[in-house]
Design a protein around this motif. Structure first.
Motif, PDB file in Angstrom:
ATOM      1  N   MET A   1       0.848  -1.177   0.000  1.00  0.00           N
ATOM      2  CA  MET A   1       0.000   0.000   0.000  1.00  0.00           C
ATOM      3  C   MET A   1       0.886   1.229   0.000  1.00  0.00           C
ATOM      4  O   MET A   1       1.879   1.289   0.720  1.00  0.00           O
ATOM      5  CB  MET A   1      -0.909  -0.016   1.223  1.00  0.00           C
ATOM      6  N   ASP A   2       0.520   2.210  -0.794  1.00  0.00           N
ATOM      7  CA  ASP A   2       1.272   3.458  -0.901  1.00  0.00           C
ATOM      8  C   ASP A   2       0.875   4.392   0.235  1.00  0.00           C
ATOM      9  O   ASP A   2      -0.143   5.081   0.163  1.00  0.00           O
ATOM     10  CB  ASP A   2       1.004   4.098  -2.264  1.00  0.00           C
ATOM     11  N   LEU A   3       1.681   4.385   1.290  1.00  0.00           N
ATOM     12  CA  LEU A   3       1.358   5.219   2.449  1.00  0.00           C
ATOM     13  C   LEU A   3       1.427   6.705   2.123  1.00  0.00           C
ATOM     14  O   LEU A   3       0.711   7.505   2.715  1.00  0.00           O
ATOM     15  CB  LEU A   3       2.297   4.887   3.613  1.00  0.00           C
ATOM     16  N   ALA A   4       2.267   7.074   1.175  1.00  0.00           N
ATOM     17  CA  ALA A   4       2.372   8.484   0.786  1.00  0.00           C
ATOM     18  C   ALA A   4       1.047   8.992   0.230  1.00  0.00           C
ATOM     19  O   ALA A   4       0.688  10.154   0.433  1.00  0.00           O
ATOM     20  CB  ALA A   4       3.484   8.671  -0.230  1.00  0.00           C
ATOM     21  N   ALA A   5       0.307   8.139  -0.458  1.00  0.00           N
ATOM     22  CA  ALA A   5      -0.988   8.546  -1.013  1.00  0.00           C
ATOM     23  C   ALA A   5      -1.975   8.867   0.107  1.00  0.00           C
ATOM     24  O   ALA A   5      -2.839   9.732  -0.051  1.00  0.00           O
ATOM     25  CB  ALA A   5      -1.546   7.453  -1.915  1.00  0.00           C
ATOM     26  N   LEU A   6      -1.835   8.197   1.238  1.00  0.00           N
ATOM     27  CA  LEU A   6      -2.742   8.461   2.362  1.00  0.00           C
ATOM     28  C   LEU A   6      -2.540   9.859   2.934  1.00  0.00           C
ATOM     29  O   LEU A   6      -3.478  10.466   3.442  1.00  0.00           O
ATOM     30  CB  LEU A   6      -2.543   7.422   3.474  1.00  0.00           C
ATOM     31  N   THR A   7      -1.325  10.381   2.845  1.00  0.00           N
ATOM     32  CA  THR A   7      -1.067  11.702   3.422  1.00  0.00           C
ATOM     33  C   THR A   7      -1.759  12.813   2.644  1.00  0.00           C
ATOM     34  O   THR A   7      -1.860  13.937   3.138  1.00  0.00           O
ATOM     35  CB  THR A   7       0.448  11.994   3.512  1.00  0.00           C
ATOM     36  N   ASP A   8      -2.250  12.525   1.446  1.00  0.00           N
ATOM     37  CA  ASP A   8      -3.020  13.506   0.677  1.00  0.00           C
ATOM     38  C   ASP A   8      -4.462  13.612   1.167  1.00  0.00           C
ATOM     39  O   ASP A   8      -5.192  14.514   0.774  1.00  0.00           O
ATOM     40  CB  ASP A   8      -3.025  13.137  -0.808  1.00  0.00           C
ATOM     41  N   ILE A   9      -4.871  12.681   2.006  1.00  0.00           N
ATOM     42  CA  ILE A   9      -6.229  12.660   2.547  1.00  0.00           C
ATOM     43  C   ILE A   9      -6.224  13.427   3.874  1.00  0.00           C
ATOM     44  O   ILE A   9      -5.421  13.115   4.763  1.00  0.00           O
ATOM     45  CB  ILE A   9      -6.692  11.207   2.772  1.00  0.00           C
ATOM     46  N   PRO A  10      -7.072  14.442   4.027  1.00  0.00           N
ATOM     47  CA  PRO A  10      -7.069  15.248   5.249  1.00  0.00           C
ATOM     48  C   PRO A  10      -7.115  14.431   6.544  1.00  0.00           C
ATOM     49  O   PRO A  10      -6.482  14.807   7.533  1.00  0.00           O
ATOM     50  CB  PRO A  10      -8.312  16.126   5.094  1.00  0.00           C
ATOM     51  N   LEU A  11      -7.802  13.331   6.556  1.00  0.00           N
ATOM     52  CA  LEU A  11      -7.912  12.486   7.754  1.00  0.00           C
ATOM     53  C   LEU A  11      -6.545  12.004   8.234  1.00  0.00           C
ATOM     54  O   LEU A  11      -6.310  11.842   9.424  1.00  0.00           O
ATOM     55  CB  LEU A  11      -8.814  11.284   7.444  1.00  0.00           C
ATOM     56  N   ASP A  14      -1.556  14.787   9.020  1.00  0.00           N
ATOM     57  CA  ASP A  14      -0.483  15.102   9.965  1.00  0.00           C
ATOM     58  C   ASP A  14       0.050  13.890  10.721  1.00  0.00           C
ATOM     59  O   ASP A  14       0.647  14.030  11.787  1.00  0.00           O
ATOM     60  CB  ASP A  14      -0.970  16.160  10.959  1.00  0.00           C
ATOM     61  N   ILE A  15      -0.127  12.714  10.173  1.00  0.00           N
ATOM     62  CA  ILE A  15       0.347  11.486  10.815  1.00  0.00           C
ATOM     63  C   ILE A  15       1.654  11.059  10.155  1.00  0.00           C
ATOM     64  O   ILE A  15       1.747  10.999   8.932  1.00  0.00           O
ATOM     65  CB  ILE A  15      -0.710  10.372  10.714  1.00  0.00           C
ATOM     66  N   ASP A  16       2.665  10.758  10.968  1.00  0.00           N
ATOM     67  CA  ASP A  16       3.968  10.373  10.421  1.00  0.00           C
ATOM     68  C   ASP A  16       3.923   8.944   9.854  1.00  0.00           C
ATOM     69  O   ASP A  16       2.933   8.225  10.013  1.00  0.00           O
ATOM     70  CB  ASP A  16       5.070  10.514  11.462  1.00  0.00           C
ATOM     71  N   ALA A  17       5.003   8.553   9.185  1.00  0.00           N
ATOM     72  CA  ALA A  17       5.057   7.256   8.491  1.00  0.00           C
ATOM     73  C   ALA A  17       4.811   6.089   9.447  1.00  0.00           C
ATOM     74  O   ALA A  17       4.079   5.150   9.118  1.00  0.00           O
ATOM     75  CB  ALA A  17       6.400   7.096   7.789  1.00  0.00           C
ATOM     76  N   GLN A  18       5.409   6.138  10.632  1.00  0.00           N
ATOM     77  CA  GLN A  18       5.212   5.047  11.600  1.00  0.00           C
ATOM     78  C   GLN A  18       3.763   4.986  12.052  1.00  0.00           C
ATOM     79  O   GLN A  18       3.180   3.910  12.166  1.00  0.00           O
ATOM     80  CB  GLN A  18       6.143   5.226  12.812  1.00  0.00           C
ATOM     81  N   GLY A  19       3.168   6.139  12.285  1.00  0.00           N
ATOM     82  CA  GLY A  19       1.765   6.177  12.676  1.00  0.00           C
ATOM     83  C   GLY A  19       0.859   5.614  11.593  1.00  0.00           C
ATOM     84  O   GLY A  19      -0.082   4.877  11.884  1.00  0.00           O
ATOM     85  N   ILE A  23      -1.686   2.395  11.792  1.00  0.00           N
ATOM     86  CA  ILE A  23      -3.107   2.516  11.437  1.00  0.00           C
ATOM     87  C   ILE A  23      -3.487   1.477  10.387  1.00  0.00           C
ATOM     88  O   ILE A  23      -4.508   0.800  10.506  1.00  0.00           O
ATOM     89  CB  ILE A  23      -3.429   3.942  10.937  1.00  0.00           C
ATOM     90  N   VAL A  24      -2.653   1.346   9.364  1.00  0.00           N
ATOM     91  CA  VAL A  24      -2.917   0.372   8.289  1.00  0.00           C
ATOM     92  C   VAL A  24      -3.004  -1.032   8.862  1.00  0.00           C
ATOM     93  O   VAL A  24      -3.907  -1.804   8.526  1.00  0.00           O
ATOM     94  CB  VAL A  24      -1.819   0.463   7.198  1.00  0.00           C
ATOM     95  N   GLN A  25      -2.090  -1.385   9.765  1.00  0.00           N
ATOM     96  CA  GLN A  25      -2.110  -2.718  10.369  1.00  0.00           C
ATOM     97  C   GLN A  25      -3.320  -2.906  11.286  1.00  0.00           C
ATOM     98  O   GLN A  25      -3.995  -3.932  11.234  1.00  0.00           O
ATOM     99  CB  GLN A  25      -0.821  -2.955  11.149  1.00  0.00           C
ATOM    100  N   GLU A  26      -3.576  -1.921  12.125  1.00  0.00           N
ATOM    101  CA  GLU A  26      -4.660  -2.039  13.108  1.00  0.00           C
ATOM    102  C   GLU A  26      -6.034  -2.118  12.449  1.00  0.00           C
ATOM    103  O   GLU A  26      -6.909  -2.861  12.897  1.00  0.00           O
ATOM    104  CB  GLU A  26      -4.600  -0.846  14.071  1.00  0.00           C
ATOM    105  N   LEU A  27      -6.226  -1.347  11.384  1.00  0.00           N
ATOM    106  CA  LEU A  27      -7.528  -1.328  10.711  1.00  0.00           C
ATOM    107  C   LEU A  27      -7.640  -2.370   9.593  1.00  0.00           C
ATOM    108  O   LEU A  27      -8.653  -2.425   8.905  1.00  0.00           O
ATOM    109  CB  LEU A  27      -7.798   0.070  10.140  1.00  0.00           C
ATOM    110  N   LEU A  28      -6.576  -3.165   9.431  1.00  0.00           N
ATOM    111  CA  LEU A  28      -6.557  -4.198   8.386  1.00  0.00           C
ATOM    112  C   LEU A  28      -6.828  -3.598   7.013  1.00  0.00           C
ATOM    113  O   LEU A  28      -7.549  -4.167   6.196  1.00  0.00           O
ATOM    114  CB  LEU A  28      -7.566  -5.312   8.697  1.00  0.00           C
TER     115      LEU A  28
END
Length: 56
Positions: A1-11, A14-19, A23-28
């Motif tokens: 999954m492209d985590l960088a693409a998630l940072t374009d979503i306001p939700l 402001d969450i860093d890469a580790q965060g 989130i990706v792991q916890e929410l499956l």
């Protein structure tokens, strides 16, 4: 999954890469592609997941 693409979503803005990884792991979370005009979910239908369209 492209985590960088998630940072374009306001939700997730402001969450860093580790965060984001946590989130990706916890929410499956997973990535899925659909064909043009393919029905993803009917309006008003109940779902057990939160879906975010990144493109299209």
């Amino acid at each position: 999954m492209d985590l960088a693409a998630l940072t374009d979503i306001p939700l997730f803005k402001d969450i860093d890469a580790q965060g984001l990884k946590e989130i990706v792991q916890e929410l499956l979370m997973h990535e899925e592609c659909f064909q043009k005009d393919e029905l993803i979910l009917r309006a008003g239908a109940f779902t057990k997941s939160l879906d975010i369209a990144l493109a299209g």
